[in-house]
Design a protein around this motif. Structure first.
Motif, PDB file in Angstrom:
ATOM      1  N   LEU A  52       0.862  -1.042   0.126  1.00 44.46           N
ATOM      2  CA  LEU A  52       0.278   0.016  -0.111  1.00 44.46           C
ATOM      3  C   LEU A  52       0.743   1.377   0.154  1.00 44.46           C
ATOM      4  CD1 LEU A  52      -3.000  -1.606   2.260  1.00 44.46           C
ATOM      5  CD2 LEU A  52      -3.116  -0.574  -0.250  1.00 44.46           C
ATOM      6  N   PRO A  53       1.674   1.604   1.117  1.00 43.78           N
ATOM      7  CA  PRO A  53       2.839   3.054   0.881  1.00 43.78           C
ATOM      8  C   PRO A  53       3.691   2.997  -0.589  1.00 43.78           C
ATOM      9  CG  PRO A  53       3.397   0.947   2.407  1.00 43.78           C
ATOM     10  CD  PRO A  53       2.022   0.502   1.995  1.00 43.78           C
ATOM     11  N   ASN A  56       1.396   3.422  -3.421  1.00 44.62           N
ATOM     12  CA  ASN A  56       0.541   5.337  -3.381  1.00 44.62           C
ATOM     13  C   ASN A  56       1.024   5.710  -4.311  1.00 44.62           C
ATOM     14  OD1 ASN A  56      -0.765   7.596  -1.551  1.00 44.62           O
ATOM     15  ND2 ASN A  56       0.751   8.070  -0.784  1.00 44.62           N
ATOM     16  N   TRP A  57       2.751   5.429  -4.822  1.00 45.76           N
ATOM     17  CA  TRP A  57       3.407   6.882  -5.405  1.00 45.76           C
ATOM     18  C   TRP A  57       3.682   5.478  -7.458  1.00 45.76           C
ATOM     19  CZ3 TRP A  57       4.268  11.556  -6.242  1.00 45.76           C
ATOM     20  CH2 TRP A  57       4.704  11.959  -4.761  1.00 45.76           C
ATOM     21  N   PRO A 116       3.598   6.980   6.217  1.00 46.06           N
ATOM     22  CA  PRO A 116       2.948   7.511   4.972  1.00 46.06           C
ATOM     23  C   PRO A 116       4.335   7.683   4.151  1.00 46.06           C
ATOM     24  CG  PRO A 116       3.400   9.363   6.673  1.00 46.06           C
ATOM     25  CD  PRO A 116       3.536   7.929   7.570  1.00 46.06           C
ATOM     26  N   CYS A 279      -0.225   6.025  10.255  1.00 45.19           N
ATOM     27  CA  CYS A 279      -1.935   5.189   8.988  1.00 45.19           C
ATOM     28  C   CYS A 279      -2.274   4.148   9.331  1.00 45.19           C
ATOM     29  CB  CYS A 279      -0.388   5.108   7.950  1.00 45.19           C
ATOM     30  SG  CYS A 279      -0.104   6.841   6.862  1.00 45.19           S
ATOM     31  N   GLU A 282      -5.882   4.158   7.888  1.00 42.19           N
ATOM     32  CA  GLU A 282      -5.842   3.405   6.831  1.00 42.19           C
ATOM     33  C   GLU A 282      -5.107   1.967   6.522  1.00 42.19           C
ATOM     34  OE1 GLU A 282      -4.992   5.940   8.276  1.00 42.19           O
ATOM     35  OE2 GLU A 282      -5.262   8.321   7.886  1.00 42.19           O
ATOM     36  N   ARG A 283      -4.367   1.634   6.216  1.00 41.94           N
ATOM     37  CA  ARG A 283      -4.011  -0.073   5.667  1.00 41.94           C
ATOM     38  C   ARG A 283      -5.047  -1.196   5.872  1.00 41.94           C
ATOM     39  NH1 ARG A 283      -0.763   3.546   3.590  1.00 41.94           N
ATOM     40  NH2 ARG A 283       1.464   4.364   4.065  1.00 41.94           N
TER      41      ARG A 283
ATOM     42  N   GLU B  27      -3.537   1.513 -11.114  1.00 47.17           N
ATOM     43  CA  GLU B  27      -4.702   2.387  -9.043  1.00 47.17           C
ATOM     44  C   GLU B  27      -4.771   1.082  -8.869  1.00 47.17           C
ATOM     45  OE1 GLU B  27      -6.611   6.511 -11.723  1.00 47.17           O
ATOM     46  OE2 GLU B  27      -7.850   4.136 -11.364  1.00 47.17           O
TER      47      GLU B  27
END
Lengths: 318, 252
Positions: A52-53, A56-57, A116, A279, A282-283, B27
């Motif tokens: 996930l982190p 994110n990019w 994050p 986070c 969120e995770r 995504e």
């Protein structure tokens, strides 16, 4: 009865001491099984949450080359997760059960992923430092006693060291770039350095599992030894990058032959472990969402497979 | 437009749809309904971006203005993109993702099969290489359409909903633009007139097998090939171009 159990445990320990691998169908003490379910699934969850982190990019990667590399890296992590879940399943638990444990907050994953990713340099820092720390742990695990885990680690380590080189190369490019890029790299190091040192777990004096883990060769070195190794190997790399490690107490100690370093904020460590990192929510929420929203897809695949099996059976009967 | 400019524009047209679709798929990385589908969709995204790089590296050479694949990928304005509107459609749910993919893959395979015979050797080589990947994409997405269409009542309903939503965007793929016509006449581009009946035939066959209804509407949205897009594209580009816009003229 108890005598024969003791005998079994003794000959089990003898096998480990002789360096033999324990395979899923071999007899093993209940605690060994439970510990391994806990540890390998925790490792698998870390791979999955760890997507996930960095994920994110992906959509914002700065070049096509970097985008493709990052996609491939995160995909590798999914593969590692899959591989590790399979290794856990050999111990008599299903992937679905393990996922439920994660989502219920009963199973842990590496706390580092509760931080994050705030800039592109974080992707470099994660590869360089987080994967660097992970490799130190994992190289040790290639020699662990449980066969499927040890073999998974051999494969995973190869890919992780590739990821680490990639991360370092991102940092190197930034540090040889413009002032803005170099600053981005420094800010990322500032934020990731201490959490990375925490990845090796609490200090030896407070570590509850160390002794038993060493007997079973889940651990060959203590948390503090591994942490020291991380510091020693990273300082020259940071120097090469021209970055400053955010620790005023960091200093080469000639008599120890190691770097001395400052006090880790263990309050922060326990706060994040207990669910109050930046986070954590969120995770887990992202994983829960994927799992719940995917339920109808998994059900459809199952229903379709059953229909197909029926159709095959009918056509075979005709 | 002279031949060189036309070829450059055609390469954008070939590369932009995979790029925007690859972006949409990227995504989803880490958010798929299962690890296996997550890995598969990421893999398709990776393949598509690989193809994009081939097209754009070649486009940069054709353009001969000293630009890189990244200049082409990240520094054009929305109306300079030539992708079809289908590829911009959002990841509403897994059925939408699969439906979008099935339309694109079915077309993409036919397109690449045709482009293998392109007079432009570079395009022919890219098509040849990409086709191997895209055959796998086609198999993946068409099988999933069947699985969802013929799975449970819920998956059938969702797949049909997705299909109804995507249908108006399914025709643009095979509508010939003036640029495509020009490239076809030069023996460089694919002949969409020939691809069109095969495309619909294959799509209909997949839907039939998936027990889905073919939507009746035969009017199609279009505009992407000449740079008129949906409102989604602006947001896609603000992610895609973020770094290059915020930190211009740097190496990464």
């Amino acid at each position: 009865m108890s005598n024969s159990l003791e005998n079994l445990e003794q000959s089990f320990q003898d096998r480990i001491d002789r360096g033999e691998k324990i395979e899923p169908k071999d007899w093993m003490p209940d605690r060994y099984r439970k510990t391994h379910i806990r540890q390998i699934s925790q490792h698998a969850h870390s791979e999955i949450v760890g997507m996930l982190p960095e994920g994110n990019w992906i959509t914002r990667a700065p070049s096509l080359r970097r985008k493709v590399a990052l996609l491939a890296k995160v995909q590798d992590e999914a593969g590692h997760g899959l591989y590790l879940y399979s290794a856990t399943e050999t111990l008599g638990i299903t992937r679905d059960e393990l996922t439920e444990q994660l989502l219920a907050g009963k199973a842990k994953y590496s706390s580092i992923f509760n931080y994050p990713t705030l800039s592109w340099a974080d992707i470099g820092a994660i590869g360089w430092l987080v994967d660097g720390a992970a490799i130190i742990n994992q190289v040790m695990l290639t020699r662990t006693s449980f066969g499927p885990y040890a073999r998974a680690m051999v494969r995973i380590c190869k890919e992780e060291s590739f990821h680490q080189r990639q991360g370092f190369e991102i940092m190197l490019t930034l540090c040889r770039g413009t002032e803005a890029q170099k600053q981005m790299a420094q800010y990322a190091l500032d934020r990731w350095w201490w959490p990375c040192l925490m990845m090796f777990g609490p200090p030896d004096a407070e570590s509850t599992h160390t002794e038993q883990s060493m007997k079973w060769k889940i651990k060959l070195k203590t948390n503090d030894e591994l942490r020291q190794q991380m510091v020693d190997q990273t300082v020259p790399q940071a120097e090469l990058l021209g970055l400053t490690i955010p620790d005023p107490h960091l200093k080469w100690n000639e008599s120890r032959g190691h770097y001395d370093f400052g006090e880790i904020d263990w309050d922060e460590f326990w706060r994040v472990v207990k669910g109050n990192g930046p986070c954590n929510k969120e995770r887990l929420e992202a994983r829960r969402k994927a799992w719940e929203e995917g339920a109808w897809v998994r059900e459809a695949a199952l229903a379709y497979a059953e229909k197909e099996a029926e159709r095959t059976a009918v056509s075979a009967a005709v | 437009m002279n031949d060189q400019q036309a070829l450059y524009q055609y390469l954008l047209l070939l590369g932009d749809s995979p790029m925007i679709l690859g972006h949409r798929l990227s995504e989803l990385c880490g958010h798929g309904p299962s690890l296996e589908t997550d890995i598969a969709l990421t893999n398709i995204s990776l393949d598509l971006f690989g193809q994009v790089r081939n097209y754009f590296q070649y486009a940069a050479k054709v353009q001969a203005e000293g630009k890189s694949e990244d200049d082409i990928a990240f520094l054009r304005l929305a109306h300079e993109h030539r992708n079809v509107l289908l590829t911009e459609q959002p990841n509403t749910d897994f059925a939408h993702v699969i439906g979008r993919q099935m339309f694109f893959d079915t077309f993409h395979q036919l397109l690449l099969e045709a482009l293998r015979d392109s007079k432009d050797e570079q395009i022919a080589a890219i098509a040849h290489k990409s086709l191997k990947e895209v055959k796998y994409h086609t198999r993946f997405s068409s099988e999933w359409v069947k699985r969802l269409g013929d799975g449970t009542a819920e998956s059938h309903r969702r797949m049909q909903d997705a299909l109804d939503h995507l249908w108006p965007y399914a025709g643009e793929l095979v509508q010939e633009s003036p640029l495509e016509k020009q490239m076809k006449q030069q023996g460089i581009g694919a002949d969409l007139e020939q691809i069109r009946p095969l495309y619909w035939e294959r799509v209909n066959a997949i839907l039939r097998e998936a027990t889905l209804e073919v939507p009746e509407n035969s009017w199609f949205q279009a505009g992407g090939k000449k740079g008129i897009h949906t409102e989604h594209l602006g947001y896609i580009l603000s992610d895609l171009q973020y770094m290059q816009r915020a930190y211009p003229n740097m190496s990464w």
